[in-house]
Write a protein that holds these residues in place. Structure first.
Motif, PDB file in Angstrom:
ATOM      1  N   PHE A 111       9.370  20.451 -26.189  1.00 44.64           N
ATOM      2  CA  PHE A 111      10.013  20.103 -25.006  1.00 44.64           C
ATOM      3  C   PHE A 111       9.179  18.946 -24.107  1.00 44.64           C
ATOM      4  N   GLN A 112      10.029  17.981 -23.764  1.00 44.59           N
ATOM      5  CA  GLN A 112       9.327  16.792 -23.391  1.00 44.59           C
ATOM      6  C   GLN A 112       8.964  17.004 -22.033  1.00 44.59           C
ATOM      7  N   TRP A 113       9.547  17.683 -20.981  1.00 44.69           N
ATOM      8  CA  TRP A 113       9.409  17.939 -19.801  1.00 44.69           C
ATOM      9  C   TRP A 113       8.182  18.666 -19.633  1.00 44.69           C
ATOM     10  N   ALA A 114       8.014  19.616 -20.429  1.00 40.43           N
ATOM     11  CA  ALA A 114       6.887  20.724 -20.401  1.00 40.43           C
ATOM     12  C   ALA A 114       5.758  19.796 -20.673  1.00 40.43           C
ATOM     13  N   ILE A 115       5.409  19.120 -21.797  1.00 41.33           N
ATOM     14  CA  ILE A 115       4.480  18.545 -22.299  1.00 41.33           C
ATOM     15  C   ILE A 115       4.237  17.415 -21.354  1.00 41.33           C
ATOM     16  N   ASP A 134      -0.328   9.731 -25.850  1.00 40.43           N
ATOM     17  CA  ASP A 134       0.586   9.931 -27.032  1.00 40.43           C
ATOM     18  C   ASP A 134       1.447  11.314 -26.916  1.00 40.43           C
ATOM     19  N   ALA A 135       1.008  12.148 -25.750  1.00 42.47           N
ATOM     20  CA  ALA A 135       1.773  13.269 -25.569  1.00 42.47           C
ATOM     21  C   ALA A 135       3.174  12.978 -25.251  1.00 42.47           C
ATOM     22  N   MET A 136       3.319  11.817 -24.610  1.00 42.44           N
ATOM     23  CA  MET A 136       4.696  11.529 -23.996  1.00 42.44           C
ATOM     24  C   MET A 136       5.327  10.779 -25.229  1.00 42.44           C
ATOM     25  N   PRO A 190      11.981  12.504 -17.707  1.00 44.37           N
ATOM     26  CA  PRO A 190      12.592  12.262 -19.234  1.00 44.37           C
ATOM     27  C   PRO A 190      13.995  12.409 -19.513  1.00 44.37           C
ATOM     28  N   PRO A 191      14.716  11.419 -19.850  1.00 42.47           N
ATOM     29  CA  PRO A 191      16.230  11.549 -20.210  1.00 42.47           C
ATOM     30  C   PRO A 191      16.725  12.967 -20.663  1.00 42.47           C
ATOM     31  N   LEU A 192      15.900  13.119 -21.668  1.00 39.65           N
ATOM     32  CA  LEU A 192      15.976  14.384 -22.668  1.00 39.65           C
ATOM     33  C   LEU A 192      14.879  15.328 -22.200  1.00 39.65           C
ATOM     34  N   ALA A 193      15.400  16.300 -21.283  1.00 34.23           N
ATOM     35  CA  ALA A 193      14.046  17.317 -20.975  1.00 34.23           C
ATOM     36  C   ALA A 193      13.774  18.265 -22.242  1.00 34.23           C
ATOM     37  N   SER A 194      14.670  18.288 -22.971  1.00 32.23           N
ATOM     38  CA  SER A 194      14.107  19.082 -24.107  1.00 32.23           C
ATOM     39  C   SER A 194      13.634  18.357 -25.243  1.00 32.23           C
TER      40      SER A 194
END
Length: 205
Positions: free
Chosen positions: A103-107, A137-139, A72-76
């Protein structure tokens, strides 16, 4: 302030995703072959690759979606304030004015929501039964709700057009010194990206 935001949100994020996508494509030859077949059989010349025609490439969309999940371009996450009176998030009470985010990378890599979360599998976006329990939908790479990214459709259009033209015109090979390009990268809101070396060879028609 607005100009800075437009540059970061309107170009850096799209460029980051396309860079990550090209890495992931060349890192996975089986994906690259499928994508080449879809694009090169759909178009006879580069002139046919237009904003409206690239919408008819389901596998490429799946590749881009999986690239957004893995890189994801924005990991946070996008920051939100808990409203007046507080709120309950995942069973935990939070007082008002608490700053929260997902936090996008984590989820995007949580095995609660994804089958084989660390693997690059575009097929999960195409109805493969192996991934039927994935929670898509989590992403939320573009955030969600009334303040989600207004440039989402433009970003998808740009990514589809640029990637399709690159794949149509060039045979690509990932350089050996970039075989683990994603591993160990650090994110400071946006990724601190090392050089990505890919060999581009003009396609023989």
């Amino acid at each position: 302030m607005n100009a800075s935001m437009l540059v970061i949100a309107g170009s850096e994020t799209t460029a980051t995703l396309m860079t990550g996508a090209l890495y992931l494509i060349t890192k996975h030859p089986e994906v690259q072959r499928k994508l080449e077949h879809e694009i090169r059989t759909a178009f006879k010349s580069e002139d046919e690759i237009l904003l409206n025609t690239v919408n008819e490439l389901p596998y490429m969309l799946a590749v881009l979606n999986e690239s957004l999940r893995r890189y994801p371009p924005l990991a946070s996450g996008m920051l939100r304030d808990v409203p007046k009176g507080g709120a309950t998030v995942d069973g935990d009470p939070l007082p008002e004015d608490t700053v929260v985010s997902v936090f996008q990378w984590a989820i995007n890599h949580w095995d609660k929501y994804w089958t084989d979360p660390m693997e690059f599998r575009p097929e999960r976006w195409l109805g493969d039964p192996k991934y039927k329990n994935d929670v898509f939908d989590a992403m939320q790479a573009f955030s969600t709700g009334p303040r989600n990214c207004i440039g989402k459709n433009l970003a998808y259009a740009e990514m589809r057009l640029v990637v399709a033209r690159i794949i149509f015109n060039f045979d690509m090979t990932l350089a050996e010194d970039c075989s683990d390009w994603i591993e160990g990268q650090k994110a400071y809101v946006i990724w601190h990206k090392p050089p990505l070396n890919i060999h581009f060879k003009p396609r023989v028609f």
